[in-house]
Design an enzyme around this catalytic site. Structure first.
Site, mmCIF file in Angstrom:
data_model
loop_
_atom_site.group_PDB
_atom_site.id
_atom_site.type_symbol
_atom_site.label_atom_id
_atom_site.label_comp_id
_atom_site.label_asym_id
_atom_site.label_seq_id
_atom_site.Cartn_x
_atom_site.Cartn_y
_atom_site.Cartn_z
ATOM 1 N N SER A 62 0.865 -1.173 0.000
ATOM 2 C CA SER A 62 0.000 0.000 0.000
ATOM 3 C C SER A 62 0.898 1.218 0.000
ATOM 4 O O SER A 62 2.078 1.137 0.371
ATOM 5 C CB SER A 62 -0.883 -0.004 1.255
ATOM 6 O OG SER A 62 -1.472 1.265 1.486
ATOM 7 N N TYR A 118 -3.045 -1.157 9.843
ATOM 8 C CA TYR A 118 -2.968 -1.447 8.410
ATOM 9 C C TYR A 118 -1.652 -0.936 7.843
ATOM 10 O O TYR A 118 -0.947 -1.645 7.120
ATOM 11 C CB TYR A 118 -4.158 -0.796 7.701
ATOM 12 C CG TYR A 118 -4.190 -0.999 6.202
ATOM 13 C CD1 TYR A 118 -4.776 -2.134 5.652
ATOM 14 C CD2 TYR A 118 -3.662 -0.044 5.334
ATOM 15 C CE1 TYR A 118 -4.818 -2.324 4.278
ATOM 16 C CE2 TYR A 118 -3.697 -0.224 3.967
ATOM 17 C CZ TYR A 118 -4.282 -1.362 3.440
ATOM 18 O OH TYR A 118 -4.314 -1.537 2.078
#
Length: 257
Positions: free
Chosen positions: A146, A159
């Site tokens: 990400s 995350y």
């Protein structure tokens, strides 16, 4: 003579979380390049629909229900790919989860769940695929990180931490397995239109954040799952045989701005 640098004909790929969003975008790209596909995910109905879409492209495609936190289910996933296709050339670790909270509001259960799916759930399929790829003379592993692998985010702290771990895992595996001709790389999606990002795009409480994000993307728009396909094909194909241990942002220039 035809250029086969991006030809995946005769190759077999396993894609975790491949029944929707970024995973399905990658699956379609690999299938269009000729690869047979095993979709491993938890929503059976979505998986069945994804398999039909891939089969319509003229490749073999199957689905299975897999929890990537579970060693036994990951073993079964890889065994199914070998049983169905006789080989495993490409592994895409896309399964992931995010929970939006301020850092101080996360419970230990929240933290463990996110780490187990995003990081452990990347490690286990890599470890399971290794011996099969090594004995076959090589393979391609694509881990989905990400842009939060690069910088922090106030509402998705675990995350971000898990996706930072994915980048370091990718580098370590690339270093360890280069001798086996296994290339391990990561793709770092930017702001992509998926179910996971839908609240940021549609809920009124995120309107200001959405506008700030959109204004920072030099390309002028959010990405779509289809935008992930080209890089995935490159990393899965012979064209990238001398590329390993890298993390490539697919973000319309967001991290460069």
């Amino acid at each position: 003579m035809a250029n086969t640098s991006f030809d995946l004909s005769g190759k077999a790929a396993v894609i975790t979380g491949g029944n929707g969003g970024i995973g399905l975008g990658i699956a379609v790209g690999l299938a269009e390049a000729g690869a047979d596909i095993l979709i491993a995910a938890r929503n059976t109905q979505k998986t069945e629909a994804a398999v039909k879409r891939l089969q319509a492209l003229g490749v073999r495609a199957v689905g299975t229900t897999t929890n990537v936190q579970n060693e036994g289910e990951v073993t079964d996933m890889v065994k199914l790919a070998l049983d169905e296709f006789g080989r495993l050339d490409i592994l895409v670790n896309n399964a992931g989860i995010g929970i939006r909270k301020s850092p101080q509001d996360y419970t230990l259960d929240d933290w463990n769940l996110i780490m187990d799916i995003n990081l452990t759930g990347t490690f286990l399929p890599c470890r399971e695929a290794y011996s099969h790829m090594a004995s076959a003379g090589g393979g391609k592993i694509i881990n989905i990180g990400s842009m939060t692998s690069i910088f922090g985010h106030d509402l998705v702290m675990p995350y971000s931490a898990s996706k930072g771990g994915v980048v370091q895992l990718t580098k370590s595996l690339a270093t360890a397995w280069a001798k086996d001709n296994i290339q391990v790389n990561a793709m770092l999606p930017g702001w992509i239109e998926t179910d996971m990002t839908e609240p940021l795009r549609t809920e009124e409480g995120f309107r200001e954040r959405y506008e700030l994000i959109s204004a920072r993307i030099p390309h002028g728009r959010w990405g779509t799952p289809d935008d992930m396909a080209g890089t995935a094909v490159f990393l899965a194909a012979p064209a990238s045989d001398y590329v390993t241990g890298v993390s490539i942002p697919i973000d319309g220039g967001y991290v460069a701005f």
